[in-house]
Design a protein around this motif. Sequence first.
Motif, PDB file in Angstrom:
ATOM      1  N   LYS A 112      29.814  45.184  89.807  1.00 28.69           N
ATOM      2  CA  LYS A 112      28.510  45.052  89.150  1.00 28.69           C
ATOM      3  C   LYS A 112      28.100  43.579  89.181  1.00 28.69           C
ATOM      4  CE  LYS A 112      27.229  48.877  86.573  1.00 28.69           C
ATOM      5  NZ  LYS A 112      28.292  49.880  86.656  1.00 28.69           N
ATOM      6  N   PRO A 113      26.929  43.291  89.725  1.00 29.84           N
ATOM      7  CA  PRO A 113      26.504  41.897  89.747  1.00 29.84           C
ATOM      8  C   PRO A 113      26.096  41.423  88.347  1.00 29.84           C
ATOM      9  CG  PRO A 113      24.853  43.309  90.757  1.00 29.84           C
ATOM     10  CD  PRO A 113      26.015  44.181  90.437  1.00 29.84           C
ATOM     11  N   ILE A 122      18.335  40.730  99.345  1.00 27.37           N
ATOM     12  CA  ILE A 122      19.151  40.281  98.224  1.00 27.37           C
ATOM     13  C   ILE A 122      18.587  38.961  97.731  1.00 27.37           C
ATOM     14  CG2 ILE A 122      21.434  39.473  97.563  1.00 27.37           C
ATOM     15  CD1 ILE A 122      22.533  41.413  99.606  1.00 27.37           C
ATOM     16  N   SER A 178      15.295  49.103  93.848  1.00 27.01           N
ATOM     17  CA  SER A 178      16.349  48.227  93.345  1.00 27.01           C
ATOM     18  C   SER A 178      17.632  49.033  93.173  1.00 27.01           C
ATOM     19  CB  SER A 178      15.928  47.628  92.004  1.00 27.01           C
ATOM     20  OG  SER A 178      17.039  46.978  91.431  1.00 27.01           O
ATOM     21  N   ALA A 196      20.723  47.471  92.597  1.00 28.50           N
ATOM     22  CA  ALA A 196      21.763  46.651  91.961  1.00 28.50           C
ATOM     23  C   ALA A 196      22.340  47.389  90.764  1.00 28.50           C
ATOM     24  CB  ALA A 196      21.173  45.321  91.525  1.00 28.50           C
ATOM     25  N   ALA A 243      29.391  44.043  96.078  1.00 31.25           N
ATOM     26  CA  ALA A 243      28.274  44.133  95.126  1.00 31.25           C
ATOM     27  C   ALA A 243      27.179  45.033  95.686  1.00 31.25           C
ATOM     28  CB  ALA A 243      27.729  42.741  94.836  1.00 31.25           C
ATOM     29  N   ILE A 244      26.914  44.909  96.987  1.00 37.18           N
ATOM     30  CA  ILE A 244      25.871  45.752  97.584  1.00 37.18           C
ATOM     31  C   ILE A 244      26.285  47.217  97.519  1.00 37.18           C
ATOM     32  CG2 ILE A 244      24.558  46.280  99.680  1.00 37.18           C
ATOM     33  CD1 ILE A 244      25.066  43.376 100.572  1.00 37.18           C
ATOM     34  N   LEU A 274      21.728  36.647  94.075  1.00 39.41           N
ATOM     35  CA  LEU A 274      22.822  37.517  93.615  1.00 39.41           C
ATOM     36  C   LEU A 274      23.952  36.678  93.031  1.00 39.41           C
ATOM     37  CD1 LEU A 274      23.866  40.499  93.617  1.00 39.41           C
ATOM     38  CD2 LEU A 274      25.003  39.942  95.748  1.00 39.41           C
ATOM     39  N   GLN A 330      18.856  40.422  92.403  1.00 36.86           N
ATOM     40  CA  GLN A 330      18.248  41.674  92.844  1.00 36.86           C
ATOM     41  C   GLN A 330      18.844  42.118  94.164  1.00 36.86           C
ATOM     42  OE1 GLN A 330      14.181  40.491  93.064  1.00 36.86           O
ATOM     43  NE2 GLN A 330      13.725  41.243  91.004  1.00 36.86           N
ATOM     44  N   ILE A 331      19.084  43.398  94.262  1.00 40.61           N
ATOM     45  CA  ILE A 331      19.429  43.999  95.550  1.00 40.61           C
ATOM     46  C   ILE A 331      18.423  45.128  95.745  1.00 40.61           C
ATOM     47  CG2 ILE A 331      21.190  45.144  96.915  1.00 40.61           C
ATOM     48  CD1 ILE A 331      23.268  44.044  94.928  1.00 40.61           C
TER      49      ILE A 331
END
Lengths: 367, 266
Positions: B53-54, B5, B65, B67, B47-48, B8, B58-59
């Motif tokens: 929604k972030p 992550i 990805s 996210a 969020a993960i 974030l 980046q996740i």
Amino acid sequence: MAKTAVQPINESRPGKVVSVTLTTILLAALALLLWWMQSAISDVYILKITRLCAINITLALAMNLINGFTGIFSLGHAGFMAVGAYTTALLTIPAKSKEMMFMIAPLIKPLDTLTLPFPVALAAGGLLSALFAYLIGMPCLRLRGDYLAIATLGFSEIIRVLIMNAQRLTNGAMGLRSIPANATMAWTYGVALITIAFMALLTSSSYGRALKAIREDEIAAESMGVSLFSHKMMSFMISAFFAGVGGGLLAAYNGTIGQDMFRVSMTYNILMIVVMGGMGSISGSVISAFVVTIGQEWLRFLDGPLTIGSIHTDGVVGLRMVVFAALLLIIIVFFRNGLFGTNEATWSGLWRSIGRMSGHKKRGEAA
Amino acid sequence: MKLEIKDLRVSYGGIRALKGVNLTVDEGSIVTLIGANGAGKSTTLRAISGLLKPDAGQITYNGESIAGFPAKEIVKRGVVMVPEGRRVFPDMTVRENLLIGAYLRSDRAGIDQDLKYVMELFPRLSERTWQLAGTLSGGEQQMLAVGRALMAKPKLLMMDEPSLGLAPLVVKDIFSIIRRVNQDGITVLLIEQNANASLRVADYGYVLETGSIVLEGQGRALLENHSIQEAYLGHRKSAIPASGKASSEETSGKHGRKYEVSMNSD
């Protein structure tokens, strides 16, 4: 110990064969009873009420899917019923009758000459109703709780107002007459049976389990990978489909329909059946449909002249509904989850309660 | 199979809950995220797992990805969450609860096998398969919540405060289950207020404070860190001579400053 723990996984519950056999026997007995009633009972009124029971089963199960199993408090039932009823009526009324009926403005083409077989018309009503549910669900299903209830109620009224004003399609406030009386014992009970079977299969499938999970806890359901919106939408559309089919049957049952029939009170009538039977119980809805439909007719004597002791009335119109409302209140207060709650009536459950009753007796004898 | 992550950021209607969180969960490890109420721990997990929604950041999981993906897609990839406060389905049986966990799977044989695994892991549940989940005790419900998540065949299991509101003995059970699950090859991201217990099982830990990571290090090292001891483990300031660095950090109260703890775990 580990072995006994694993056993229930394979769903080899004892007595499955027995309960299937008993259910088949019950259904056969029911079919025989209905067949006998039709030939032996000459009282049309009784036969009519019997058929209404079946229509109400279909309507109640449709509502139970969305309100009871999915936990979405929708009050748009009457609107979907209206869509189904008008579609079925318009597709089955003979062309000649249509021509006579549409006095103010003629019916639009090609509906004016189109007549289809009853089952096709019923299915068309259901499908159109599901399409309406899709359009209404798009905005409404993003809401929750009371807001969703109010929004669906509003849309149901919009449908009614549209029907009242679409003169060339629905004959407006004059309604539709001479709808062929296709709602026979076989059709009404056939459709009810199909609905029961469909709902039973759906709710015991993994899809149905996901719907119940949404009812219980949306966040937990979503974090297990159940996509909320699409499941809610599917449930809403299936519910609307069966409401539309039920509405179509009602149109064929009544012979005449008007937008007035599909006011909010129609939704409440069905809701009463669902709540009384238990939100989330198929067998509850079925039994409650019989109880409520027959009860409403049986209580009709209350509307006529009454003599209670020294008090005499010449008949109070609507007293029946007052008493019925009071009965409903009693049920809500003392049996908060209706007759069955979220449980189903099963043969093994019946067996157990019989056993319990005889057990009580024995204990009573010993004392 | 690494969760990474970077920066974030998540906000709830204008209120910024996460102000740039960076963390990494290596395959096969137990990583814990500790912090006080409102630090943003649950927000990070949500969020993960796609429930939120972030805004930015980046996740990446396994190089991809994820996210902003819907929750369903994230569960499909083997990242599964045990939500805070258990959230079992009360009017459904234990068995139905477990099967909901396997909702996205269609391999019947695998599902049956995992049911057996969960039953073996939690013998208490196996005695209660036909009982409604709402009638279970708090500890049993937590076990069911973990079992339900395991039914999704996770590669990364994220747990949101599994010890919340449970008796100390039950908490002990839960933590031994976390170790066991990890030994069986499942990576664990654990969120806890119970810093003591979670740092003991964790390979690596992060400390979250008002939306940013303020401290990170190996589990044992964090456990012995003075500022952690003061803030989360209940040691009095006077009882333990605080290092100048840590106490100055605390009194200055600046967020977002990060420093490594360079203590050995042994």
